[in-house]
Scaffold this motif. Structure first.
Motif, PDB file in Angstrom:
ATOM      1  N   VAL A   1       6.355  11.131  -2.620  1.00 50.58           N
ATOM      2  CA  VAL A   1       7.273  11.549  -1.529  1.00 50.58           C
ATOM      3  C   VAL A   1       8.351  10.513  -1.548  1.00 50.58           C
ATOM      4  CG1 VAL A   1       5.661  13.094  -0.304  1.00 50.58           C
ATOM      5  CG2 VAL A   1       5.990  10.630   0.544  1.00 50.58           C
ATOM      6  N   LEU A   2       8.087   9.410  -1.955  1.00 48.18           N
ATOM      7  CA  LEU A   2       9.206   8.150  -1.742  1.00 48.18           C
ATOM      8  C   LEU A   2      10.137   8.459  -2.654  1.00 48.18           C
ATOM      9  CD1 LEU A   2       6.982   4.779  -1.449  1.00 48.18           C
ATOM     10  CD2 LEU A   2       8.873   5.421  -0.098  1.00 48.18           C
ATOM     11  N   ARG A   3      11.536   7.873  -2.432  1.00 48.30           N
ATOM     12  CA  ARG A   3      12.606   7.797  -3.276  1.00 48.30           C
ATOM     13  C   ARG A   3      12.226   6.705  -4.301  1.00 48.30           C
ATOM     14  NH1 ARG A   3      16.171  10.899  -0.281  1.00 48.30           N
ATOM     15  NH2 ARG A   3      16.105  10.637   1.888  1.00 48.30           N
ATOM     16  N   ALA A   4      12.879   6.684  -5.388  1.00 48.02           N
ATOM     17  CA  ALA A   4      12.642   5.958  -6.360  1.00 48.02           C
ATOM     18  C   ALA A   4      13.130   4.393  -5.891  1.00 48.02           C
ATOM     19  CB  ALA A   4      13.636   6.290  -7.616  1.00 48.02           C
ATOM     20  N   ASP A   5      13.932   4.394  -5.028  1.00 53.26           N
ATOM     21  CA  ASP A   5      14.331   2.956  -4.605  1.00 53.26           C
ATOM     22  C   ASP A   5      13.619   2.722  -3.200  1.00 53.26           C
ATOM     23  OD1 ASP A   5      15.520   4.788  -3.007  1.00 53.26           O
ATOM     24  OD2 ASP A   5      17.658   3.701  -3.039  1.00 53.26           O
ATOM     25  N   GLY A   6      12.676   3.525  -2.821  1.00 53.67           N
ATOM     26  CA  GLY A   6      11.685   3.306  -1.640  1.00 53.67           C
ATOM     27  C   GLY A   6      10.694   2.267  -1.731  1.00 53.67           C
ATOM     28  N   ALA A   7       9.998   2.045  -0.544  1.00 58.90           N
ATOM     29  CA  ALA A   7       8.852   1.341  -0.399  1.00 58.90           C
ATOM     30  C   ALA A   7       7.801   1.758   0.211  1.00 58.90           C
ATOM     31  CB  ALA A   7       9.320  -0.268  -0.240  1.00 58.90           C
ATOM     32  N   LEU A   8       6.643   1.149   0.006  1.00 61.02           N
ATOM     33  CA  LEU A   8       5.401   1.312   0.742  1.00 61.02           C
ATOM     34  C   LEU A   8       4.882   0.159   1.380  1.00 61.02           C
ATOM     35  CD1 LEU A   8       2.616   2.984   1.841  1.00 61.02           C
ATOM     36  CD2 LEU A   8       1.856   2.003  -0.591  1.00 61.02           C
ATOM     37  N   VAL A   9       4.861   0.088   2.761  1.00 58.95           N
ATOM     38  CA  VAL A   9       4.138  -1.063   3.518  1.00 58.95           C
ATOM     39  C   VAL A   9       2.773  -0.736   3.844  1.00 58.95           C
ATOM     40  CG1 VAL A   9       4.377  -2.692   5.208  1.00 58.95           C
ATOM     41  CG2 VAL A   9       6.341  -2.221   3.903  1.00 58.95           C
ATOM     42  N   LEU A  10       1.733  -1.451   3.639  1.00 59.41           N
ATOM     43  CA  LEU A  10       0.387  -1.041   4.133  1.00 59.41           C
ATOM     44  C   LEU A  10      -0.400  -2.323   4.589  1.00 59.41           C
ATOM     45  CD1 LEU A  10      -2.297  -1.639   1.853  1.00 59.41           C
ATOM     46  CD2 LEU A  10      -1.282   0.224   0.435  1.00 59.41           C
ATOM     47  N   SER A  11      -1.149  -2.053   5.558  1.00 56.60           N
ATOM     48  CA  SER A  11      -1.867  -3.192   5.849  1.00 56.60           C
ATOM     49  C   SER A  11      -3.294  -2.712   5.836  1.00 56.60           C
ATOM     50  CB  SER A  11      -1.356  -3.710   7.152  1.00 56.60           C
ATOM     51  OG  SER A  11      -1.412  -2.542   8.508  1.00 56.60           O
ATOM     52  N   ARG A  12      -4.300  -3.679   5.753  1.00 55.67           N
ATOM     53  CA  ARG A  12      -5.788  -3.308   5.740  1.00 55.67           C
ATOM     54  C   ARG A  12      -6.498  -4.464   6.107  1.00 55.67           C
ATOM     55  NH1 ARG A  12      -9.201  -4.138   0.305  1.00 55.67           N
ATOM     56  NH2 ARG A  12     -10.395  -4.519   2.220  1.00 55.67           N
ATOM     57  N   LEU A  13      -7.913  -4.325   6.600  1.00 64.63           N
ATOM     58  CA  LEU A  13      -8.494  -5.224   6.621  1.00 64.63           C
ATOM     59  C   LEU A  13      -8.919  -6.395   5.777  1.00 64.63           C
ATOM     60  CD1 LEU A  13     -11.611  -3.196   8.278  1.00 64.63           C
ATOM     61  CD2 LEU A  13     -10.183  -4.794   9.646  1.00 64.63           C
ATOM     62  N   HIS A  14      -8.572  -7.498   6.098  1.00 67.61           N
ATOM     63  CA  HIS A  14      -8.691  -8.593   4.830  1.00 67.61           C
ATOM     64  C   HIS A  14     -10.324  -8.377   4.259  1.00 67.61           C
ATOM     65  CE1 HIS A  14      -8.357 -12.221   2.787  1.00 67.61           C
ATOM     66  NE2 HIS A  14      -7.040 -12.354   3.141  1.00 67.61           N
ATOM     67  N   PRO A  15     -10.240  -8.194   2.918  1.00 67.38           N
ATOM     68  CA  PRO A  15     -11.576  -8.041   2.444  1.00 67.38           C
ATOM     69  C   PRO A  15     -12.541  -9.291   2.597  1.00 67.38           C
ATOM     70  CG  PRO A  15      -9.803  -8.272   0.686  1.00 67.38           C
ATOM     71  CD  PRO A  15      -9.105  -8.125   1.927  1.00 67.38           C
ATOM     72  N   THR A  16     -11.823 -10.565   2.674  1.00 64.90           N
ATOM     73  CA  THR A  16     -12.324 -11.662   2.899  1.00 64.90           C
ATOM     74  C   THR A  16     -13.172 -11.760   4.133  1.00 64.90           C
ATOM     75  OG1 THR A  16     -11.093 -13.055   1.217  1.00 64.90           O
ATOM     76  CG2 THR A  16     -12.452 -14.275   2.536  1.00 64.90           C
ATOM     77  N   GLY A  17     -12.445 -11.284   5.009  1.00 66.34           N
ATOM     78  CA  GLY A  17     -12.940 -11.162   6.518  1.00 66.34           C
ATOM     79  C   GLY A  17     -13.772 -10.223   6.501  1.00 66.34           C
ATOM     80  N   ASP A  18     -13.944  -9.267   5.954  1.00 65.04           N
ATOM     81  CA  ASP A  18     -14.980  -8.222   5.674  1.00 65.04           C
ATOM     82  C   ASP A  18     -16.170  -8.695   5.016  1.00 65.04           C
ATOM     83  OD1 ASP A  18     -13.753  -6.028   6.910  1.00 65.04           O
ATOM     84  OD2 ASP A  18     -13.427  -4.863   4.669  1.00 65.04           O
ATOM     85  N   TRP A  19     -16.288  -9.481   4.270  1.00 63.60           N
ATOM     86  CA  TRP A  19     -17.086 -10.023   3.473  1.00 63.60           C
ATOM     87  C   TRP A  19     -17.995 -11.053   4.059  1.00 63.60           C
ATOM     88  CZ3 TRP A  19     -17.032 -15.366   0.656  1.00 63.60           C
ATOM     89  CH2 TRP A  19     -18.317 -15.374   0.106  1.00 63.60           C
ATOM     90  N   MET A  20     -16.983 -11.677   5.044  1.00 65.79           N
ATOM     91  CA  MET A  20     -17.676 -13.025   6.033  1.00 65.79           C
ATOM     92  C   MET A  20     -18.328 -12.373   7.135  1.00 65.79           C
ATOM     93  SD  MET A  20     -14.148 -15.173   6.262  1.00 65.79           S
ATOM     94  CE  MET A  20     -14.707 -16.268   7.840  1.00 65.79           C
ATOM     95  N   ARG A  21     -18.097 -10.971   7.467  1.00 64.92           N
ATOM     96  CA  ARG A  21     -18.742 -10.622   8.561  1.00 64.92           C
ATOM     97  C   ARG A  21     -19.879  -9.900   7.954  1.00 64.92           C
ATOM     98  NH1 ARG A  21     -14.169  -8.083   9.463  1.00 64.92           N
ATOM     99  NH2 ARG A  21     -14.839  -6.262   8.807  1.00 64.92           N
TER     100      ARG A  21
END
Length: 243
Positions: free
Chosen positions: A140-160
């Motif tokens: 659905v993105l235009r060729a000159d578009g962009a995706l911004v995503l955030s997620r739980l930091h995997p290192t933080g996941d692993w630390m917990r």
């Protein structure tokens, strides 16, 4: 942020987990350290200038990101698994277009290449087939578009949670105000490979620090997030022109 770990399961599934505490989540996220002074400002910064642009808010929640985007001049549409979240989004951002939709299904109402920017904040961890979902966002993105995503930091996941950092699995945790949720635990390499498989190039990968205002909200958490990868990370990715 998570405060307790639980049992492992095979899939997250399609149940709208946040629907049962949607109103409580809005009350919390509107001004909380992790949302208002950490993830939200950083994602908006990575999106850049949105004036006059069409933004798709994936897993839009109660409309907190959409509200900011509209205030900055964007045209916003969004979707979420949770019917109550969609109600809250519509109330908060009357000019937006919101619908109930599960990212496990195609975005069949959105034309190819019709979106300037996609925001996918703190929801990737709840998707079982992430490559398929990311491919739809690439479509659905235009060729000159962009995706911004955030997620739980995997290192933080692993630390917990402990165990092998490279062991992909679904876990149950208790977040913030006692909200029980299931989400994927995957290493950073996996997220990068999934973006590659879906046809994206990573333009920027950031490990945000909370804004200075967060220090007044919770000094201890502020100091921890300034020294440890215990929170979130954010990625700006663009369609790979070679594919």
């Amino acid at each position: 942020m998570p405060v307790q770990t639980g049992r492992m399961t095979d899939l997250v599934g399609t149940d709208p987990q946040y629907d049962v505490f949607a109103d409580d989540f809005l009350d919390h996220a509107e001004n909380s350290l992790h949302n208002a002074h950490y993830d939200r400002p950083f994602c908006l910064e990575l999106l850049g200038d949105v004036e006059g642009k069409t933004v798709l808010d994936v897993a839009c929640g109660p409309g907190l990101y959409a509200e900011e985007l509209v205030a900055r001049g964007a045209r916003v549409s969004g979707f979420d698994q949770s019917p109550r979240m969609i109600e809250l989004s519509g109330q908060r951002v009357p000019s937006g277009e919101f619908r109930v939709h599960d990212l496990a299904r195609p975005l069949d109402w959105i034309e190819d290449g019709s979106v300037d920017l996609v925001l996918f904040a703190l929801a990737l961890d709840y998707v079982d087939d992430r490559v398929a979902a990311l491919r739809e966002l690439r479509r659905v993105l235009r060729a000159d578009g962009a995706l911004v995503l955030s997620r739980l930091h995997p290192t933080g996941d692993w630390m917990r949670n402990g165990g092998s950092y490279f062991d992909e699995r679904v876990i149950d945790e208790v977040f913030s105000r006692g909200w029980q949720v299931r989400h994927w635990f995957v290493p950073l390499e996996k997220t990068c490979e999934e973006l590659h498989e879906a046809g994206f190039l990573i333009e920027r990968l950031r490990e945000p620090r909370p804004s200075p205002l967060a220090k007044d909200v919770n000094p201890e958490t502020y100091r921890r997030l300034c020294r440890e990868p215990a929170g979130f990370l954010a990625i700006r990715a663009v369609p790979d022109p070679r594919r």
